[in-house]
Design an enzyme around this catalytic site. Structure first.
Site, short mmCIF file in Angstrom:
data_model
loop_
_atom_site.label_atom_id
_atom_site.label_comp_id
_atom_site.label_asym_id
_atom_site.label_seq_id
_atom_site.Cartn_x
_atom_site.Cartn_y
_atom_site.Cartn_z
CG ASP A 121 -2.01 -0.96 1.26
OD1 ASP A 121 -2.60 -1.17 2.34
OD2 ASP A 121 -2.28 -1.55 0.20
CE1 TYR A 215 -6.07 5.34 3.94
CE2 TYR A 215 -7.46 3.39 4.07
CZ TYR A 215 -6.75 4.40 4.69
OH TYR A 215 -6.72 4.48 6.07
#
Ligand code: 5SP
Length: 220
Positions: A121, A215
């Site tokens: 991520d 996100y």
């Protein structure tokens, strides 16, 4: 666009945050942010206790590391920050820490392998290992720039030393340093339990793309 006074408050707070997040001991570490004209940056003074640090003590330097405003001596890593700003035009914030687990990986001369989705991520893969270099001139900065240029990671662990992280501003660079220590710790613990199982590149790419582009509260 932050005013000089607002930036002093921001940079001072983010330096103190290094201690709050447990990334430094005593006066180790430092945070800087490039100023809006792109030609100057603001950094903490050298060796001042985080408990005593004040916005008024933040120091303004040019991109050669010369002090333009400030009474105290600038961070001993000023030339490193300056080198990074000169050679990485998109970088708006630089952080240096000696965070324990990341520094431990640097002491065994190992990049931090990508065995956690949180690494994919935030860093898009492994956190790379940079060269050993002595403090005080352009050597560390050169090593950081050579390692991170063209690399997806926003953090590098410099051999036998610690972390340098970059970001679009100082907040982003501090986040990178926080996440670097978090994954360095988990991966170190995992390595002590058994063989690290790395995530395949296709999955790393998908995770990185989602986290960097979807996100959180985008534009809310
Ligand atoms: O890494 C080192 C010394 O090895 C320095 O970066 C210290 O960690 C912080 O120095 P100052 O910013 O207080 O000068």
């Amino acid at each position: 666009m932050s005013s000089k006074k607002e930036l002093r408050v921001k940079v001072c707070k983010l330096n103190i945050d290094l201690q709050r997040y447990g990334l430094v001991a005593w006066t180790a570490g430092n945070v800087s942010e490039r100023m809006s004209d792109g030609k100057r940056f603001m950094i903490k003074p050298s060796g001042v206790s985080y408990e005593d640090l004040k916005p008024s003590q933040m120091i303004i330097c040019d991109l050669d590391g010369n002090v333009l405003e400030g009474e105290l001596s600038p961070s001993s890593d000023t030339h490193t920050h300056a080198y990074i700003y000169r050679h990485m035009k998109d970088v708006g914030g630089v952080v240096h820490t000696h965070s324990n687990y990341a520094a431990a990986w640097s002491a065994v001369h190992s990049a931090i392998p990508c065995a956690l989705t949180a690494m994919a991520d935030e860093f898009g893969g492994e956190i790379p290992l940079g060269p050993f270099a002595l403090i005080g001139n352009d050597a560390i900065g050169k090593g950081v720039v050579e390692t991170l240029t063209g690399h997806r990671s926003s953090a590098v662990i410099m051999k036998n030393h610690g972390v340098f992280s970059i970001g679009k501003d100082a907040t982003a660079a501090v986040k990178s340093a926080v996440m670097c220590e978090d994954v360095a710790k988990t991966t170190w613990i995992a390595k002590s339990l058994g063989t690290l199982q790395l995530i395949d590149q296709e999955s790393v790419d998908k995770l990185f793309d989602r986290y960097q582009n979807i996100y959180g509260q985008r534009g809310k």
